[in-house]
Design a protein around this motif. Sequence first.
Motif, PDB file in Angstrom:
ATOM      1  N   GLN A  13       0.838  -1.195   0.000  1.00 16.69           N
ATOM      2  CA  GLN A  13       0.000   0.000   0.000  1.00 16.69           C
ATOM      3  C   GLN A  13       0.876   1.248   0.000  1.00 16.69           C
ATOM      4  O   GLN A  13       1.930   1.269   0.649  1.00 16.69           O
ATOM      5  CB  GLN A  13      -0.882   0.031   1.254  1.00 16.69           C
ATOM      6  CG  GLN A  13      -1.938  -1.056   1.341  1.00 16.69           C
ATOM      7  CD  GLN A  13      -3.124  -0.732   0.464  1.00 16.69           C
ATOM      8  OE1 GLN A  13      -3.245  -1.269  -0.629  1.00 16.69           O
ATOM      9  NE2 GLN A  13      -3.990   0.142   0.938  1.00 16.69           N
ATOM     10  N   PRO A  14       0.437   2.311  -0.664  1.00 18.33           N
ATOM     11  CA  PRO A  14       1.212   3.562  -0.612  1.00 18.33           C
ATOM     12  C   PRO A  14       0.973   4.300   0.696  1.00 18.33           C
ATOM     13  O   PRO A  14      -0.062   4.132   1.358  1.00 18.33           O
ATOM     14  CB  PRO A  14       0.646   4.362  -1.799  1.00 18.33           C
ATOM     15  CG  PRO A  14      -0.721   3.825  -2.011  1.00 18.33           C
ATOM     16  CD  PRO A  14      -0.685   2.383  -1.607  1.00 18.33           C
ATOM     17  N   GLY A  16      -0.190   6.970   3.177  1.00 19.89           N
ATOM     18  CA  GLY A  16      -1.387   7.797   3.169  1.00 19.89           C
ATOM     19  C   GLY A  16      -2.657   7.074   2.781  1.00 19.89           C
ATOM     20  O   GLY A  16      -3.755   7.640   2.903  1.00 19.89           O
ATOM     21  N   SER A  17      -2.535   5.835   2.348  1.00 20.21           N
ATOM     22  CA  SER A  17      -3.729   5.077   1.956  1.00 20.21           C
ATOM     23  C   SER A  17      -4.350   4.419   3.190  1.00 20.21           C
ATOM     24  O   SER A  17      -3.692   4.245   4.211  1.00 20.21           O
ATOM     25  CB  SER A  17      -3.371   4.034   0.904  1.00 20.21           C
ATOM     26  OG  SER A  17      -2.480   3.079   1.446  1.00 20.21           O
ATOM     27  N   PRO A  18      -5.620   4.016   3.095  1.00 15.77           N
ATOM     28  CA  PRO A  18      -6.260   3.350   4.234  1.00 15.77           C
ATOM     29  C   PRO A  18      -5.891   1.874   4.287  1.00 15.77           C
ATOM     30  O   PRO A  18      -5.357   1.302   3.331  1.00 15.77           O
ATOM     31  CB  PRO A  18      -7.754   3.525   3.941  1.00 15.77           C
ATOM     32  CG  PRO A  18      -7.826   3.623   2.447  1.00 15.77           C
ATOM     33  CD  PRO A  18      -6.567   4.286   2.009  1.00 15.77           C
ATOM     34  N   LYS A  79      -6.582   4.938   8.835  1.00 17.21           N
ATOM     35  CA  LYS A  79      -7.097   5.893   7.846  1.00 17.21           C
ATOM     36  C   LYS A  79      -5.993   6.328   6.894  1.00 17.21           C
ATOM     37  O   LYS A  79      -6.225   6.574   5.708  1.00 17.21           O
ATOM     38  CB  LYS A  79      -7.697   7.105   8.550  1.00 17.21           C
ATOM     39  CG  LYS A  79      -8.967   6.781   9.326  1.00 17.21           C
ATOM     40  CD  LYS A  79      -9.538   8.019   9.972  1.00 17.21           C
ATOM     41  CE  LYS A  79     -10.800   7.679  10.747  1.00 17.21           C
ATOM     42  NZ  LYS A  79     -11.375   8.846  11.447  1.00 17.21           N
ATOM     43  N   LYS A  80      -4.749   6.432   7.430  1.00 14.97           N
ATOM     44  CA  LYS A  80      -3.624   6.876   6.603  1.00 14.97           C
ATOM     45  C   LYS A  80      -2.373   6.127   7.039  1.00 14.97           C
ATOM     46  O   LYS A  80      -1.845   6.371   8.124  1.00 14.97           O
ATOM     47  CB  LYS A  80      -3.394   8.380   6.748  1.00 14.97           C
ATOM     48  CG  LYS A  80      -4.433   9.251   6.093  1.00 14.97           C
ATOM     49  CD  LYS A  80      -4.024  10.721   6.159  1.00 14.97           C
ATOM     50  CE  LYS A  80      -5.056  11.595   5.446  1.00 14.97           C
ATOM     51  NZ  LYS A  80      -4.667  13.025   5.471  1.00 14.97           N
TER      52      LYS A  80
END
Lengths: 111, 112
Positions: A13-14, A16-18, A79-80
């Motif tokens: 996942q990048p 800042g992604s959830p 969330k991030k």
Amino acid sequence: SQTIHQWPATLVQPVGSPLSLECTVEGTSNPNLYWYRQAAGRGLQLLFYSIGIDQISSEVPQNLSASRPQDRQFILSSKKLLLSDSGFYLCAWRTTGREQYFGPGTRLTVT
Amino acid sequence: ELKVEQNPLFLSMQEGKNYTIYCNYSTTSDRLYWYRQDPGKSLESLFVLLSNGAVKQEGRLMASLDTKARLSTLHITAAVHDLSATYFCAVGAGYNFNKFYFGSGTKLNVKP
């Protein structure tokens, strides 16, 4: 017999992604449920544990949260995501008087 | 907070040799657990020790608990390559011993 499932098995996942990781247990009722994180080559860090539906204790202040919407379901969320959230996430269950039994784990890489 | 210390953290040994892994903990408990973790895998329960003086053996591994000394040991007899893994001890604490505190792990490499 009891079994514990985790998914997904791997996740990239990048920043800042959830995040949403799921853990379910079969074959037992009212288990204690646990989320651990293991950084590469390190020990286990207890993140959350739950003794019942909507009864969750947080062990480490961070940007993660946990929920237990059903007796045998435990969800870890964010969330991030941060780079430091990368690791091997393990769910475990236990009933009183027994040891903890671990799921197969989710390997999370945050890029 | 309860502290659990394992030593050594790394152990390289020849097949056929004996060795002991130590697990010290900082507060009273008579619930001690040993786990094995293979590379990239989850944890597998090895031993559950529930009282002072408890001793459990499985194959070449033997675990013991001394609650007065707050010490558990995992003894390896005549090591074989298949025992190569990381070994964790964990101490149960709190209400109903619900919380487990893990040591940092001992990475064992048994050389053929």
